[in-house]
Design a protein around this motif. Structure first.
Motif, mmCIF file in Angstrom:
data_model
loop_
_atom_site.group_PDB
_atom_site.id
_atom_site.type_symbol
_atom_site.label_atom_id
_atom_site.label_comp_id
_atom_site.label_asym_id
_atom_site.label_seq_id
_atom_site.Cartn_x
_atom_site.Cartn_y
_atom_site.Cartn_z
ATOM 1 N N SER A 167 57.595 -17.493 30.647
ATOM 2 C CA SER A 167 57.247 -18.160 31.910
ATOM 3 C C SER A 167 56.313 -17.363 32.801
ATOM 4 C CB SER A 167 58.522 -18.531 32.703
ATOM 5 O OG SER A 167 59.363 -19.368 31.925
ATOM 6 N N ASP A 216 74.239 -21.937 26.607
ATOM 7 C CA ASP A 216 73.260 -21.659 27.669
ATOM 8 C C ASP A 216 72.386 -20.479 27.234
ATOM 9 O OD1 ASP A 216 71.812 -21.170 29.918
ATOM 10 O OD2 ASP A 216 73.532 -20.939 31.276
ATOM 11 N N THR A 264 69.613 -19.351 28.789
ATOM 12 C CA THR A 264 68.778 -18.796 29.863
ATOM 13 C C THR A 264 68.842 -17.272 29.909
ATOM 14 O OG1 THR A 264 70.569 -19.153 31.460
ATOM 15 C CG2 THR A 264 68.894 -20.870 31.311
ATOM 16 N N TYR A 265 69.918 -16.687 29.365
ATOM 17 C CA TYR A 265 70.041 -15.224 29.352
ATOM 18 C C TYR A 265 68.908 -14.575 28.563
ATOM 19 C CZ TYR A 265 71.793 -15.104 24.504
ATOM 20 O OH TYR A 265 71.918 -15.200 23.145
ATOM 21 N N LYS A 294 65.837 -15.025 28.738
ATOM 22 C CA LYS A 294 64.680 -14.692 29.576
ATOM 23 C C LYS A 294 64.753 -13.261 30.088
ATOM 24 C CE LYS A 294 63.433 -19.301 31.275
ATOM 25 N NZ LYS A 294 63.190 -20.136 32.462
#
Length: 264
Positions: A108, A74, A76-77, A79
């Motif tokens: 983003s 994963d 996502t960390y 970001k």
């Protein structure tokens, strides 16, 4: 100390071929800390950082960022992370505006928001006039400021800095040191790797010394000073790493320089 754990390394080891670069490193870092991560060349500092960034795999042990085991895939960390590498290849055909807007969008941010924020941050470094100039025309110090801005544009919770003051003038160094202190006061966590001992000594509230892939000292500067005979961080560093030949080497070096000198 804040009890919110941001990252931890549990018995982390890493080898490249037959060379063991990290040897069962254990480390816990908490919210709001500025970690001065120091060690001789080849000690494993950059390898540690790249492991935590997910840039290197094939290690043993466990790396957790924001409570998540990063080996599970994963990402996502990332970001919530900012990074200034020791050496970076910028897209020099781009302008500072284009490059920073691109970096913001990777995290983003809305294009307009990223551009506006990038301009305002450039302005704080008196670089607004160069905002639309190509990075190829920038000096080393200007490029370094762009890198620092790119690492902070998305307001990360965890910041990795590898020799971030390279090429900066004295006034800019003062500004960056103050920025880091204010970010930490707001709860940001900063992992700071550098060979400039006086800066590490002044900005870090915790210093971790890595030698031959192992942590041999971990504490505040005051704690390290109390445990050792020497006074400055540079002197403590030399004592803990067992390096005491600097004067002898310097004397021999200068002696060789003067051999056959035109001044004789």
């Amino acid at each position: 100390m804040n009890s919110d754990k941001v990252l931890s390394l549990i018995k982390v080891s890493k080898s490249f071929g037959n060379k063991k670069v990290l040897n069962e490193v254990n480390l816990e870092v908490y919210k709001g800390q500025i970690i001065g991560y120091i060690g001789p060349n080849g000690a494993g500092k950059s390898t540690t950082v790249k492991l935590m960034l997910g840039l290197i795999e094939g290690y043993s042990g466990k790396v957790e960022i924001f409570g998540n085991d990063i080996s599970l895939g994963d990402v996502t960390y990332k970001k919530r992370i900012g990074y200034v590498p020791e050496t970076a290849d910028l897209y020099e055909n781009l302008s500072a505006c284009e490059y920073l807007t691109f970096c913001g969008e990777l995290y983003s941010l809305n294009r307009d928001t990223a551009e506006k924020k990038a301009f305002e941050l450039m302005k704080q470094f008196d670089l607004e006039a160069a905002f639309h100039q190509r990075l190829s025309s920038f000096s080393k110090g200007m490029k370094q400021k762009v890198l620092i801005i790119s690492s902070l544009l998305h307001d990360p919770d965890l910041l990795f800095l590898d020799e971030p003051l390279s090429g900066l003038d004295a006034n800019s160094v003062m500004i960056i040191k103050e920025i880091l202190a204010k970010l930490a006061a707001e709860g940001k966590t900063i992992f700071y790797s550098s060979h400039i001992m006086d800066v590490v000594e002044k900005i870090s509230n915790r210093i971790v010394l890595l030698v031959n892939g192992q942590v041999i000292a971990d504490g505040s500067f005051e704690e390290l000073k109390a445990q050792n005979k020497e006074g400055t961080l540079e002197e403590i560093f030399n004592q803990l790493t067992g390096f005491t030949e600097h004067e002898e080497i310097a004397e021999k070096f200068v002696g060789i320089v003067r051999e056959g000198s035109i001044h004789e």
